[in-house]
Write a protein that holds these residues in place. Structure first.
Motif, PDB file in Angstrom:
ATOM      1  N   GLU A   1     -39.057 -32.707 -70.498  1.00 24.91           N
ATOM      2  CA  GLU A   1     -38.629 -34.081 -71.027  1.00 24.91           C
ATOM      3  C   GLU A   1     -38.445 -33.633 -72.759  1.00 24.91           C
ATOM      4  O   GLU A   1     -37.702 -34.055 -73.296  1.00 24.91           O
ATOM      5  CB  GLU A   1     -39.737 -35.032 -70.919  1.00 24.91           C
ATOM      6  CG  GLU A   1     -39.656 -35.740 -69.573  1.00 24.91           C
ATOM      7  CD  GLU A   1     -40.767 -36.442 -69.447  1.00 24.91           C
ATOM      8  OE1 GLU A   1     -40.601 -37.735 -68.709  1.00 24.91           O
ATOM      9  OE2 GLU A   1     -41.829 -36.482 -69.892  1.00 24.91           O
TER      10      GLU A   1
ATOM     11  N   ASP B   1     -32.627 -30.882 -76.738  1.00 25.07           N
ATOM     12  CA  ASP B   1     -31.118 -30.544 -76.493  1.00 25.07           C
ATOM     13  C   ASP B   1     -30.459 -31.531 -77.201  1.00 25.07           C
ATOM     14  O   ASP B   1     -29.273 -31.281 -77.738  1.00 25.07           O
ATOM     15  CB  ASP B   1     -30.824 -30.576 -75.226  1.00 25.07           C
ATOM     16  CG  ASP B   1     -31.213 -29.370 -74.212  1.00 25.07           C
ATOM     17  OD1 ASP B   1     -31.661 -28.487 -74.849  1.00 25.07           O
ATOM     18  OD2 ASP B   1     -31.358 -29.298 -72.909  1.00 25.07           O
ATOM     19  N   ALA B   2     -30.780 -32.999 -77.207  1.00 25.24           N
ATOM     20  CA  ALA B   2     -30.174 -33.964 -77.764  1.00 25.24           C
ATOM     21  C   ALA B   2     -30.083 -34.099 -79.378  1.00 25.24           C
ATOM     22  O   ALA B   2     -28.995 -34.120 -79.742  1.00 25.24           O
ATOM     23  CB  ALA B   2     -30.892 -35.307 -77.589  1.00 25.24           C
ATOM     24  N   LEU B   3     -31.094 -33.301 -79.907  1.00 27.45           N
ATOM     25  CA  LEU B   3     -31.082 -33.176 -81.267  1.00 27.45           C
ATOM     26  C   LEU B   3     -30.250 -31.903 -81.708  1.00 27.45           C
ATOM     27  O   LEU B   3     -29.473 -31.950 -82.473  1.00 27.45           O
ATOM     28  CB  LEU B   3     -32.517 -32.841 -81.672  1.00 27.45           C
ATOM     29  CG  LEU B   3     -33.748 -34.183 -81.513  1.00 27.45           C
ATOM     30  CD1 LEU B   3     -35.082 -33.705 -81.626  1.00 27.45           C
ATOM     31  CD2 LEU B   3     -33.169 -35.010 -82.943  1.00 27.45           C
ATOM     32  N   ASP B   4     -30.135 -30.934 -80.847  1.00 30.11           N
ATOM     33  CA  ASP B   4     -29.412 -29.726 -81.037  1.00 30.11           C
ATOM     34  C   ASP B   4     -28.143 -30.256 -81.019  1.00 30.11           C
ATOM     35  O   ASP B   4     -27.201 -29.678 -81.893  1.00 30.11           O
ATOM     36  CB  ASP B   4     -29.740 -28.603 -79.918  1.00 30.11           C
ATOM     37  CG  ASP B   4     -29.036 -27.345 -80.069  1.00 30.11           C
ATOM     38  OD1 ASP B   4     -28.535 -26.978 -81.379  1.00 30.11           O
ATOM     39  OD2 ASP B   4     -28.737 -26.752 -79.077  1.00 30.11           O
ATOM     40  N   GLY B   5     -27.752 -30.950 -80.044  1.00 33.08           N
ATOM     41  CA  GLY B   5     -26.360 -31.550 -79.847  1.00 33.08           C
ATOM     42  C   GLY B   5     -25.733 -32.023 -81.097  1.00 33.08           C
ATOM     43  O   GLY B   5     -24.679 -32.267 -81.087  1.00 33.08           O
ATOM     44  N   ILE B   6     -26.728 -32.832 -82.076  1.00 35.91           N
ATOM     45  CA  ILE B   6     -26.125 -33.348 -83.217  1.00 35.91           C
ATOM     46  C   ILE B   6     -26.500 -32.865 -84.289  1.00 35.91           C
ATOM     47  O   ILE B   6     -26.439 -33.299 -85.513  1.00 35.91           O
ATOM     48  CB  ILE B   6     -26.702 -34.914 -83.087  1.00 35.91           C
ATOM     49  CG1 ILE B   6     -28.197 -34.887 -83.115  1.00 35.91           C
ATOM     50  CG2 ILE B   6     -26.408 -35.891 -82.167  1.00 35.91           C
ATOM     51  CD1 ILE B   6     -28.828 -36.338 -83.515  1.00 35.91           C
TER      52      ILE B   6
ATOM     53  N   ALA C   1     -34.884 -30.407 -83.644  1.00 37.31           N
ATOM     54  CA  ALA C   1     -34.846 -29.896 -82.236  1.00 37.31           C
ATOM     55  C   ALA C   1     -35.971 -28.834 -82.044  1.00 37.31           C
ATOM     56  O   ALA C   1     -36.582 -28.603 -80.961  1.00 37.31           O
ATOM     57  CB  ALA C   1     -33.139 -29.206 -82.060  1.00 37.31           C
TER      58      ALA C   1
ATOM     59  N   LYS D   1     -35.131 -31.823 -73.134  1.00 37.83           N
ATOM     60  CA  LYS D   1     -34.024 -32.841 -73.057  1.00 37.83           C
ATOM     61  C   LYS D   1     -33.889 -33.453 -74.313  1.00 37.83           C
ATOM     62  O   LYS D   1     -32.819 -33.613 -74.928  1.00 37.83           O
ATOM     63  CB  LYS D   1     -34.317 -33.791 -71.933  1.00 37.83           C
ATOM     64  CG  LYS D   1     -33.284 -34.682 -71.909  1.00 37.83           C
ATOM     65  CD  LYS D   1     -33.337 -35.884 -70.855  1.00 37.83           C
ATOM     66  CE  LYS D   1     -32.213 -36.758 -70.728  1.00 37.83           C
ATOM     67  NZ  LYS D   1     -32.525 -37.814 -69.617  1.00 37.83           N
ATOM     68  N   GLN D   2     -35.157 -33.771 -75.118  1.00 35.25           N
ATOM     69  CA  GLN D   2     -35.091 -34.198 -76.518  1.00 35.25           C
ATOM     70  C   GLN D   2     -34.562 -33.356 -77.518  1.00 35.25           C
ATOM     71  O   GLN D   2     -33.852 -33.372 -78.460  1.00 35.25           O
ATOM     72  CB  GLN D   2     -36.654 -34.857 -76.850  1.00 35.25           C
ATOM     73  CG  GLN D   2     -36.660 -35.322 -78.097  1.00 35.25           C
ATOM     74  CD  GLN D   2     -38.313 -35.839 -78.424  1.00 35.25           C
ATOM     75  OE1 GLN D   2     -38.756 -36.379 -77.542  1.00 35.25           O
ATOM     76  NE2 GLN D   2     -38.483 -35.779 -79.653  1.00 35.25           N
TER      77      GLN D   2
ATOM     78  N   LYS E   1     -33.412 -21.184 -76.840  1.00 32.51           N
ATOM     79  CA  LYS E   1     -33.172 -22.482 -77.408  1.00 32.51           C
ATOM     80  C   LYS E   1     -33.939 -22.384 -78.751  1.00 32.51           C
ATOM     81  O   LYS E   1     -33.317 -22.806 -79.838  1.00 32.51           O
ATOM     82  CB  LYS E   1     -33.728 -23.850 -76.871  1.00 32.51           C
ATOM     83  CG  LYS E   1     -32.768 -24.015 -75.545  1.00 32.51           C
ATOM     84  CD  LYS E   1     -31.347 -24.677 -75.876  1.00 32.51           C
ATOM     85  CE  LYS E   1     -30.737 -24.951 -74.794  1.00 32.51           C
ATOM     86  NZ  LYS E   1     -29.541 -25.742 -74.944  1.00 32.51           N
TER      87      LYS E   1
END
Length: 245
Positions: free
Chosen positions: A21, A27-32, A38, A24-25, A58
């Protein structure tokens, strides 16, 4: 609800989150494009799963992504951390293509802080790690990209510099613009969304004095949307090359 109780509940929820989890959090921050935030999420994921090579990769990436926004000692420290965590990733899983790729990427980001001899040693290790990453995953676009950059840089070292390096350090590996172009072409075919592949493909054409093609390819890269932390830097290199054509 009283603030102390809210704090307790927040802490309890955070402790209850699994490594997956937190990852996943992250990854979401890395993606933006939020590497600092992140990183915090990935560090919490790692605390729950300390031998996870994927999380270590990561974390290495976030330190590398923060480098353009830093300067001086802070930038150097982030580069060292990136390399440290990428090496930990290889130790955790020597058969992970991404782990070896992370080492190659981190070495590249650290070269600005190295002397000439250390740069040469790092260059050899970068190629070895990128070769290993590609052997473990033939569809790794970034492994192709790094090998393209390696050939690009080695091919660009002039004869006089090579003679000096040979006398002092025992020589410089040979690179080829043709091989660089081929690697960037393969990287682009695997992942056409990464503008860095497109820009470097065009820059290599410029180095080969194929000016008209270079302009077309670099301009195509400059029209692509930024998706990754180093995209603005890649575009700047492209613009600088265009200015010289």
């Amino acid at each position: 609800m009283k603030p102390i109780l809210l704090l307790f509940l927040s802490t309890a929820i955070g402790l209850a989150q699994s490594s997956a989890e937190w990852k996943k959090q992250g990854d979401a921050l890395d993606g933006i494009g939020k590497p600092k935030q992140a990183l915090e999420a990935y560090e919490k994921a790692l605390a729950k799963d300390p031998a996870n090579s994927g999380i270590l990769v990561k974390i290495a990436k976030q330190y590398g992504d923060m480098m353009p926004s830093l300067s001086g000692g802070a930038k150097k420290s982030a580069g060292e951390k990136s390399l440290e965590y990428s090496r930990k990733a290889v130790a955790a899983d020597p058969n992970s293509s991404d782990s070896h790729l992370a080492v190659a990427l981190s070495l590249g980001k650290n070269t600005e802080f190295m002397g000439n001899k250390a740069k040469l040693q790092a260059s050899r290790e970068m190629k070895s790690e990128a070769d290993t990453a590609l052997r473990l995953n033939s569809k790794s676009d970034y492994a192709h990209h790094l090998l393209g950059r390696w050939h690009q840089e080695m091919a660009g070292i002039g004869g006089a510099s090579r003679l000096i390096a040979k006398a002092i350090y025992g020589g410089v590996p040979n690179g080829s613009y043709d091989q660089a172009l081929e690697h960037f072409k393969k990287a682009r075919s695997i992942n056409s969304r990464r503008l860095i592949h497109q820009v470097e493909y065009g820059r290599t054409l410029a180095m080969m004095d194929r000016k008209a093609e270079a302009r077309t390819e670099i301009q195509k890269g400059l029209t692509m949307p930024n998706r990754e932390a180093d995209d603005p830097e890649s575009k700047q290199r492209g613009r600088e090359t265009l200015d010289k054509l």
